[in-house]
Enzyme design. Structure first.
Site, PDB file in Angstrom:
ATOM      1  N   LYS A  80      -9.680 -11.947 -17.121  1.00 36.91           N
ATOM      2  CA  LYS A  80      -9.805 -12.198 -18.563  1.00 36.91           C
ATOM      3  C   LYS A  80      -9.084 -13.470 -19.003  1.00 36.91           C
ATOM      4  O   LYS A  80      -9.628 -14.253 -19.779  1.00 36.91           O
ATOM      5  CB  LYS A  80      -9.271 -10.990 -19.340  1.00 36.91           C
ATOM      6  CG  LYS A  80      -9.272 -11.142 -20.843  1.00 36.91           C
ATOM      7  CD  LYS A  80     -10.662 -11.034 -21.446  1.00 36.91           C
ATOM      8  CE  LYS A  80     -11.077  -9.580 -21.537  1.00 36.91           C
ATOM      9  NZ  LYS A  80     -12.358  -9.422 -22.281  1.00 36.91           N
ATOM     10  N   GLY A 115     -20.420 -10.918 -29.271  1.00 33.07           N
ATOM     11  CA  GLY A 115     -19.376 -11.466 -30.111  1.00 33.07           C
ATOM     12  C   GLY A 115     -18.021 -11.413 -29.437  1.00 33.07           C
ATOM     13  O   GLY A 115     -17.059 -11.994 -29.920  1.00 33.07           O
ATOM     14  N   GLY A 147       0.835  -1.198   0.000  1.00 33.22           N
ATOM     15  CA  GLY A 147       0.000   0.000   0.000  1.00 33.22           C
ATOM     16  C   GLY A 147       0.865   1.242   0.000  1.00 33.22           C
ATOM     17  O   GLY A 147       2.056   1.185   0.315  1.00 33.22           O
ATOM     18  N   VAL A 188     -15.296 -11.998 -26.140  1.00 31.96           N
ATOM     19  CA  VAL A 188     -14.927 -13.177 -25.363  1.00 31.96           C
ATOM     20  C   VAL A 188     -15.837 -13.346 -24.152  1.00 31.96           C
ATOM     21  O   VAL A 188     -16.332 -14.443 -23.872  1.00 31.96           O
ATOM     22  CB  VAL A 188     -13.455 -13.072 -24.894  1.00 31.96           C
ATOM     23  CG1 VAL A 188     -13.072 -14.276 -24.029  1.00 31.96           C
ATOM     24  CG2 VAL A 188     -12.524 -12.963 -26.085  1.00 31.96           C
ATOM     25  N   ASP A 189     -16.069 -12.253 -23.422  1.00 32.35           N
ATOM     26  CA  ASP A 189     -16.786 -12.353 -22.153  1.00 32.35           C
ATOM     27  C   ASP A 189     -18.212 -12.858 -22.332  1.00 32.35           C
ATOM     28  O   ASP A 189     -18.629 -13.817 -21.673  1.00 32.35           O
ATOM     29  CB  ASP A 189     -16.793 -10.991 -21.444  1.00 32.35           C
ATOM     30  CG  ASP A 189     -15.403 -10.427 -21.260  1.00 32.35           C
ATOM     31  OD1 ASP A 189     -14.438 -11.220 -21.302  1.00 32.35           O
ATOM     32  OD2 ASP A 189     -15.275  -9.209 -21.095  1.00 32.35           O
ATOM     33  N   HIS A 239       7.909  -7.274  -3.379  1.00 34.64           N
ATOM     34  CA  HIS A 239       6.670  -7.631  -4.080  1.00 34.64           C
ATOM     35  C   HIS A 239       6.898  -8.906  -4.892  1.00 34.64           C
ATOM     36  O   HIS A 239       7.346  -8.842  -6.049  1.00 34.64           O
ATOM     37  CB  HIS A 239       6.233  -6.505  -5.016  1.00 34.64           C
ATOM     38  CG  HIS A 239       5.708  -5.292  -4.313  1.00 34.64           C
ATOM     39  ND1 HIS A 239       4.392  -5.151  -3.947  1.00 34.64           N
ATOM     40  CD2 HIS A 239       6.340  -4.176  -3.887  1.00 34.64           C
ATOM     41  CE1 HIS A 239       4.225  -3.997  -3.344  1.00 34.64           C
ATOM     42  NE2 HIS A 239       5.400  -3.369  -3.283  1.00 34.64           N
ATOM     43  N   GLU A 272       4.794 -10.664  -6.324  1.00 37.77           N
ATOM     44  CA  GLU A 272       3.786 -10.817  -7.374  1.00 37.77           C
ATOM     45  C   GLU A 272       4.199 -10.212  -8.706  1.00 37.77           C
ATOM     46  O   GLU A 272       3.588 -10.511  -9.739  1.00 37.77           O
ATOM     47  CB  GLU A 272       2.446 -10.220  -6.926  1.00 37.77           C
ATOM     48  CG  GLU A 272       2.382  -8.696  -6.856  1.00 37.77           C
ATOM     49  CD  GLU A 272       2.886  -8.114  -5.545  1.00 37.77           C
ATOM     50  OE1 GLU A 272       2.552  -6.957  -5.239  1.00 37.77           O
ATOM     51  OE2 GLU A 272       3.630  -8.815  -4.820  1.00 37.77           O
ATOM     52  N   CYS A 274       5.273  -6.168   1.712  1.00 41.31           N
ATOM     53  CA  CYS A 274       5.552  -4.746   1.724  1.00 41.31           C
ATOM     54  C   CYS A 274       4.846  -4.065   2.898  1.00 41.31           C
ATOM     55  O   CYS A 274       5.195  -4.308   4.046  1.00 41.31           O
ATOM     56  CB  CYS A 274       5.161  -4.133   0.373  1.00 41.31           C
ATOM     57  SG  CYS A 274       5.768  -2.440   0.140  1.00 41.31           S
ATOM     58  N   TYR A 275       3.846  -3.231   2.657  1.00 45.63           N
ATOM     59  CA  TYR A 275       3.127  -2.572   3.742  1.00 45.63           C
ATOM     60  C   TYR A 275       2.500  -3.602   4.681  1.00 45.63           C
ATOM     61  O   TYR A 275       2.517  -3.442   5.908  1.00 45.63           O
ATOM     62  CB  TYR A 275       2.045  -1.654   3.158  1.00 45.63           C
ATOM     63  CG  TYR A 275       1.246  -0.886   4.189  1.00 45.63           C
ATOM     64  CD1 TYR A 275       1.775   0.243   4.814  1.00 45.63           C
ATOM     65  CD2 TYR A 275      -0.041  -1.283   4.536  1.00 45.63           C
ATOM     66  CE1 TYR A 275       1.042   0.947   5.760  1.00 45.63           C
ATOM     67  CE2 TYR A 275      -0.784  -0.580   5.470  1.00 45.63           C
ATOM     68  CZ  TYR A 275      -0.228   0.530   6.081  1.00 45.63           C
ATOM     69  OH  TYR A 275      -0.963   1.235   7.017  1.00 45.63           O
TER      70      TYR A 275
END
Length: 527
Positions: free
Chosen positions: A382, A231, A61, A233-234, A176, A178, A88-89
């Site tokens: 996604k 039309g 953060g 993807v979702d 981090h 990630e 981190c934070y």
């Protein structure tokens, strides 16, 4: 509605302290085949624990733990017996809450930093080298670990850059893990999940499909549902998933507003139906949309007009379906939407943080449509949606389709939208897509909007004559989630081929330009 994860799925909660990487942490956990969700730091610990998480991750953060209004965490989270990883934070909060020392030394570390691991056989760092690159972003520093913790890593300026307490299953890292710049970050994260928390990597696309089919059947029962199919993807994956669950009880409505790219309407009508067997109602409304857009150049007005007309056309289609159902019309009670997890988070529904954008899925359908929503993808990112689409057997052309805006090509024409300009843009866009595919770059770029500068003309020479044609702009970008993006460095030979083909094959276009702006400051779409 029930969670995508299902009742028996191991869940990791990512507590968001305002981190720019909170979504990325959740994604990385899921890449480790463990289900995760983001919750706000303002959520009471009792509410977090009531969700029976298998582990909790405290995010980074922007605050200092010493700031007057800095977000905190109840010490009870560390005393509940649930494995916790602070980053981190979150690492500093853990150290401070449990009696360690965090100093505001002014010794800042930002960007790539060399980490020295002193306990290479520890739970987090097993199998990683003693010297490794990590990504840091902090001003405060932990100078003394809480009692019971073993210091497992340090940097040149931070004496306590990681600590571990296997007995209480509490772990923390200042960096981090990630982000991709932390070379062994994913390995460290997986060590926490598998070794520290004892979670098995069992969350797969197959389990998502199986769980959601059961959830959808329980929700819809014997009634009927409709889906606005764009039309994209979702909506395609959401429709295929619901169709897998309830079959003929679902009808998809595809509104052809005349603003789609070349061949996409035919793809929906043929490929999607062939792959899923879904019942599809196609509404040709191109003339209606073009008439409504005549004379309009303002991009916000375009969006509002397209949203309004979509709603009206969808309402008419819905009324026809109810009428066709006769006495059973009242059973058309559910609306399927392709809402994704970032939509929920950015609308303020995921983290409790500021509303980044209002969510207007399916063209901005109004609340008074009186349907109960079916949103089987609302906890997925996604890339996970694409994997579910593959699991359901959708064609690659649909599953790997690049993101495309709901208002279609209307917001890729700067100026008034006319039939002639749409035809020009469709042809130029088709050339770009074909060449990117031929070059094998479809998976390497997030999307490549092609923009027609409809209100701009430039002088050119084509053949033996002077021309006065429109320029087009290529906007290839690379991104993970569209929150930020960088322009894609396409090979010069490819750019040259695209430019040559467009200026040779698309009438009234005599100039091709390249947009090399990142996001921020620019957005991906021009309008």
């Amino acid at each position: 509605m029930a969670d995508v994860a299902g009742k028996d799925t191991d869940t990791v909660l990512v507590v968001d302290f305002g981190a720019q990487y909170a979504q990325l942490i959740a994604r990385r956990v899921r890449e480790a085949r463990v289900y995760s969700e983001i919750v706000p730091s303002t959520m009471p610990v009792a509410d977090m624990l009531a969700r029976n998480p298998r582990a909790i991750i405290l995010s980074g953060g922007p605050s200092s733990v010493y700031a007057e209004d800095a977000p905190g965490i109840d010490r009870a989270v560390f005393e509940a017996g649930v494995p916790v990883l602070g980053m981190c934070y979150g690492f500093q909060l853990m150290a401070q809450a449990l009696g360690g020392r965090v100093d505001n030394t002014g010794a800042r570390e930002y960007g790539r930093t060399a980490l020295t691991v002193s306990k290479t056989g520890s739970t987090l760092f097993e199998g990683t080298p003693a010297e490794q690159q990590v990504w840091m972003s902090h001003g405060d520093a932990c100078s003394a670990a809480p009692e019971g913790f073993t210091v497992t890593a340090s940097t040149g300026t931070v004496p306590v850059a990681a600590f571990e307490d296997d007995e209480r299953r509490l772990y923390g890292v200042q960096h981090h893990p990630e982000v991709m710049h932390s070379t062994y970050g994913q390995q460290v994260l997986e060590h926490f999940l598998y070794r520290g928390a004892g979670i098995a990597p069992a969350w797969t696309t197959g389990s998502i499909v199986e769980e959601q089919v059961a959830v959808i059947r329980a929700q819809v029962g014997g009634k009927r549902a409709i889906c606005a199919l764009s039309g994209g993807v979702d909506s395609a994956v959401a429709a295929a998933l619901v169709n897998r669950a309830i079959g003929d009880q679902l009808t998809c409505v595809y509104v052809d507003h005349g603003l789609m790219r070349k061949g996409e309407t035919e793809q929906v009508e043929k490929d999607f139906v062939a792959a899923t067997g879904v019942r599809l109602k196609v509404v040709d409304a191109a003339d209606r949309f073009l008439e409504a857009l005549a004379g309009i150049s303002d991009p916000e007005q375009k969006r509002k007009i397209i949203g309004r007309e979509f709603i009206r056309v969808f309402e008419l289609a819905q009324a026809e379906l109810v009428a066709e159902a006769g006495a059973a019309g009242e059973d058309v009670a559910f609306l399927v939407q392709g809402t994704l997890y970032p939509d929920v988070v950015e609308s303020g529904g995921g983290t409790g943080t500021a509303n980044i954008k209002s969510h207007h899925n399916v063209g901005g359908l109004p609340e008074d449509l009186e349907f109960e929503l079916v949103e089987p993808l609302r906890k997925l990112f996604k890339d996970e949606v694409r994997m579910v689409g593959q699991e359901l057997g959708l064609p690659e052309e649909i599953v790997q389709r690049q993101p495309f805006p709901g208002p279609g090509l209307a917001i890729r024409i700067v100026g008034e939208v006319t039939r002639e300009r749409l035809d020009l843009l469709r042809e130029a866009d088709a050339i770009v897509r074909a060449e990117l595919t031929a070059a094998g770059l479809d998976r390497e770029i997030w999307q490549c909007p092609v923009v027609l500068l409809g209100d701009v003309r430039s002088v050119g020479v084509q053949g033996d004559g002077r021309t006065y044609g429109h320029p087009v702009v290529l906007r290839p970008v690379s991104s993970e989630d569209a929150m930020t993006a960088d322009w894609s460095r396409l090979p010069y030979d490819l750019l040259a081929k695209i430019s040559t083909r467009i200026t040779n094959e698309v009438p009234d276009v005599n100039r091709v330009t390249l947009d090399i702006t990142s996001k921020p400051p620019g957005t991906i779409e021009w309008e």
